[in-house]
Design an enzyme around this catalytic site. Structure first.
Site, PDB file in Angstrom:
ATOM      1  N   LYS A 175       0.838  -1.200   0.000  1.00  0.00           N
ATOM      2  CA  LYS A 175       0.000   0.000   0.000  1.00  0.00           C
ATOM      3  C   LYS A 175       0.877   1.254   0.000  1.00  0.00           C
ATOM      4  CE  LYS A 175      -1.494  -1.600   3.800  1.00  0.00           C
ATOM      5  NZ  LYS A 175      -2.107  -1.824   5.121  1.00  0.00           N
ATOM      6  N   THR A 208      -6.620   9.248   9.496  1.00  0.00           N
ATOM      7  CA  THR A 208      -6.366   8.001   8.760  1.00  0.00           C
ATOM      8  C   THR A 208      -6.191   6.813   9.714  1.00  0.00           C
ATOM      9  OG1 THR A 208      -4.020   8.520   8.717  1.00  0.00           O
ATOM     10  CG2 THR A 208      -5.295   9.114   6.749  1.00  0.00           C
ATOM     11  N   GLY A 210      -6.753   3.540  11.214  1.00  0.00           N
ATOM     12  CA  GLY A 210      -7.501   2.337  10.822  1.00  0.00           C
ATOM     13  C   GLY A 210      -7.642   2.111   9.327  1.00  0.00           C
ATOM     14  N   THR A 211      -6.957   2.917   8.513  1.00  0.00           N
ATOM     15  CA  THR A 211      -7.110   2.736   7.055  1.00  0.00           C
ATOM     16  C   THR A 211      -6.612   1.361   6.602  1.00  0.00           C
ATOM     17  OG1 THR A 211      -5.010   3.901   6.769  1.00  0.00           O
ATOM     18  CG2 THR A 211      -7.006   5.163   6.335  1.00  0.00           C
ATOM     19  N   GLY A 212      -5.496   0.908   7.186  1.00  0.00           N
ATOM     20  CA  GLY A 212      -4.934  -0.387   6.770  1.00  0.00           C
ATOM     21  C   GLY A 212      -5.865  -1.531   7.135  1.00  0.00           C
ATOM     22  N   CYS A 213      -6.426  -1.483   8.348  1.00  0.00           N
ATOM     23  CA  CYS A 213      -7.357  -2.533   8.794  1.00  0.00           C
ATOM     24  C   CYS A 213      -8.577  -2.549   7.882  1.00  0.00           C
ATOM     25  CB  CYS A 213      -7.829  -2.265  10.223  1.00  0.00           C
ATOM     26  SG  CYS A 213      -6.494  -2.073  11.410  1.00  0.00           S
TER      27      CYS A 213
HETATM   28  N1  LIG Z   1      -3.997  10.372   2.585  1.00  0.00           N
HETATM   29  C1  LIG Z   1      -4.562   9.360   1.909  1.00  0.00           C
HETATM   30  N2  LIG Z   1      -5.384   9.609   0.862  1.00  0.00           N
HETATM   31  C2  LIG Z   1      -5.954   8.596   0.165  1.00  0.00           C
HETATM   32  N3  LIG Z   1      -5.739   7.290   0.446  1.00  0.00           N
HETATM   33  C3  LIG Z   1      -4.931   6.974   1.465  1.00  0.00           C
HETATM   34  C4  LIG Z   1      -4.300   7.975   2.260  1.00  0.00           C
HETATM   35  N4  LIG Z   1      -3.554   7.361   3.228  1.00  0.00           N
HETATM   36  C5  LIG Z   1      -3.722   6.037   3.039  1.00  0.00           C
HETATM   37  N5  LIG Z   1      -4.545   5.793   1.978  1.00  0.00           N
HETATM   38  C6  LIG Z   1      -4.994   4.470   1.506  1.00  0.00           C
HETATM   39  O1  LIG Z   1      -5.397   3.748   2.669  1.00  0.00           O
HETATM   40  C7  LIG Z   1      -4.973   2.388   2.586  1.00  0.00           C
HETATM   41  C8  LIG Z   1      -4.013   2.087   3.735  1.00  0.00           C
HETATM   42  O2  LIG Z   1      -2.779   2.655   3.422  1.00  0.00           O
HETATM   43  P1  LIG Z   1      -1.454   2.793   4.306  1.00  0.00           P
HETATM   44  O3  LIG Z   1      -1.514   4.109   5.026  1.00  0.00           O
HETATM   45  O4  LIG Z   1      -0.312   2.591   3.371  1.00  0.00           O
HETATM   46  O5  LIG Z   1      -1.558   1.584   5.307  1.00  0.00           O
HETATM   47  P2  LIG Z   1      -1.581   1.472   6.894  1.00  0.00           P
HETATM   48  O6  LIG Z   1      -2.869   2.110   7.352  1.00  0.00           O
HETATM   49  O7  LIG Z   1      -1.520  -0.002   7.117  1.00  0.00           O
HETATM   50  O8  LIG Z   1      -0.364   2.191   7.396  1.00  0.00           O
HETATM   51  C9  LIG Z   1      -4.363   2.240   1.181  1.00  0.00           C
HETATM   52  O9  LIG Z   1      -5.359   1.803   0.291  1.00  0.00           O
HETATM   53  C10 LIG Z   1      -3.895   3.645   0.865  1.00  0.00           C
HETATM   54  O10 LIG Z   1      -3.808   3.876  -0.527  1.00  0.00           O
HETATM   55  C1  LIG Z   2      -5.912  -3.094  17.552  1.00  0.00           C
HETATM   56  C2  LIG Z   2      -5.257  -2.376  16.422  1.00  0.00           C
HETATM   57  N1  LIG Z   2      -4.992  -3.044  15.269  1.00  0.00           N
HETATM   58  C3  LIG Z   2      -4.395  -2.417  14.240  1.00  0.00           C
HETATM   59  C4  LIG Z   2      -4.052  -1.080  14.322  1.00  0.00           C
HETATM   60  C5  LIG Z   2      -3.358  -0.401  13.163  1.00  0.00           C
HETATM   61  O1  LIG Z   2      -4.139   0.596  12.617  1.00  0.00           O
HETATM   62  P1  LIG Z   2      -3.844   1.254  11.213  1.00  0.00           P
HETATM   63  O2  LIG Z   2      -4.834   0.644  10.264  1.00  0.00           O
HETATM   64  O3  LIG Z   2      -4.113   2.723  11.432  1.00  0.00           O
HETATM   65  O4  LIG Z   2      -2.432   0.980  10.824  1.00  0.00           O
HETATM   66  C6  LIG Z   2      -4.345  -0.410  15.530  1.00  0.00           C
HETATM   67  N2  LIG Z   2      -4.036   0.900  15.667  1.00  0.00           N
HETATM   68  N3  LIG Z   2      -4.943  -1.077  16.563  1.00  0.00           N
END
Ligand SMILES: Nc1ncnc2c1ncn2[C@@H]1O[C@H](COP(=O)(O)OP(=O)(O)O)[C@@H](O)[C@H]1O
Ligand SMILES: Cc1ncc(COP(=O)(O)O)c(N)n1
Length: 267
Positions: A175, A208, A210-213
């Protein structure tokens, strides 16, 4: 009526934006019946993680077993697994029940910096769980830890994706949320022979959490319906884009995304 069922094996986020709570909301929004096995309880809000209380591997196995023997699982995802013991137990359960549609989100560190996976558990993640992954969804820092490759460019990202595929994951998504150069966020997908790119406008926001989850849960929900992984990733990208675009503005820190935005406003 066919009821599609998805299981999340992850940590609880009391603040409701990430972890089990984000996963179940996402499953529900995408029309899939959500089930859970909790690995750890976190005391957490938009300001950070105030406490981590892991469950025993035995308690995790018991929850998975209860779901497996009765309800059945069309697809599953893992999030925060915390320890090597829990990782090995989850891998055993996945093998025992013959589950193939497994999304591994290799959660390591919360956005505020709190560790959600013990350092010594990374080896177990690579050896025991990664080879079982149908789809793995690391962010850039997680892909760096798993592969040892420093990711600066898209070429580095492609190299890391190839390596993760060689390590056993069938589909690799790296991602792009952490690559904050430019106007777009690009998620890279590798299927072992070709790359695809899922792009969207980068939204300038601190909400943002929880976006990854949410992204990985949306992939699992779509896989539960029998969709192809490439289509599942496409829907997940749209789902998360809507969730970030229409964020709720709650909490004093890094707020959660809006899990009902995709249903209410579309992409
Ligand atoms: N500022 C943003 N604008 C649009 N999409 C985003 C943004 N930040 C993250 N995303 C999207 O959210 C999802 C999670 O991305 P990321 O931030 O790389 O993962 P994580 O939350 O695990 O750190 C991906 O689909 C990414 O493209
Ligand atoms: C219990 C739990 N699981 C996962 C995440 C990661 O969150 P994110 O999607 O922002 O990286 C979190 N903050 N807490």
């Amino acid at each position: 009526m066919t009821v599609y069922k998805a299981l999340t094996i992850a940590g609880s986020d009391s603040g409701g934006g990430a972890g089990i709570q984000a996963d179940l909301k996402t499953f529900q929004e995408l029309g899939v019946f959500g089930m859970s096995a909790i690995t750890a309880v976190t005391a957490q809000n938009t300001l950070g993680v105030q406490g981590v209380y892991p469950l025993s591997a035995e308690a995790v196995a018991a929850q998975i077993e209860s779901v497996a023997v009765d309800l059945g699982v069309d697809a599953l995802k893992t999030g925060m697994l915390f320890s090597a013991d829990i990782i090995r137990t989850v891998a055993e359960q996945v093998k025992k029940h013959g589950w193939e549609r497994l999304v591994v989100d290799p959660v390591m560190i919360a956005k505020g910096g709190a560790p959600l996976l013990q350092e010594e558990a990374v080896a177990a993640l690579k050896e025991a769980l990664l080879p079982l992954a149908f789809v793995i969804t690391p962010n850039i820092p997680e892909a760096e830890v798993l592969t040892g490759i420093a990711i600066r460019t898209m070429d580095d990202r492609r190299e890391a994706a190839r390596l993760l595929h060689r390590m056993g994951a069938r589909y690799v998504v790296i991602k792009g949320g952490h690559d904050d150069d430019g106007e777009e966020t690009v998620d890279l997908l590798y299927n072992g022979s070709e790359f695809s790119y899922f792009k969207s406008k980068r939204i300038d926001t601190r909400h943002t959490h929880g976006t990854g989850c949410t992204f990985a849960a949306a992939v699992a929900a779509e896989l539960a319906k029998g969709r192809h992984p490439v289509d599942a990733v496409g829907t997940a990208k749209s789902f998360v884009q809507a969730a970030i675009s229409h964020s709720l503005g709650i909490g004093q820190g890094h707020g959660p995304t809006n899990h009902w935005a995709y249903r209410q406003y579309g992409e």
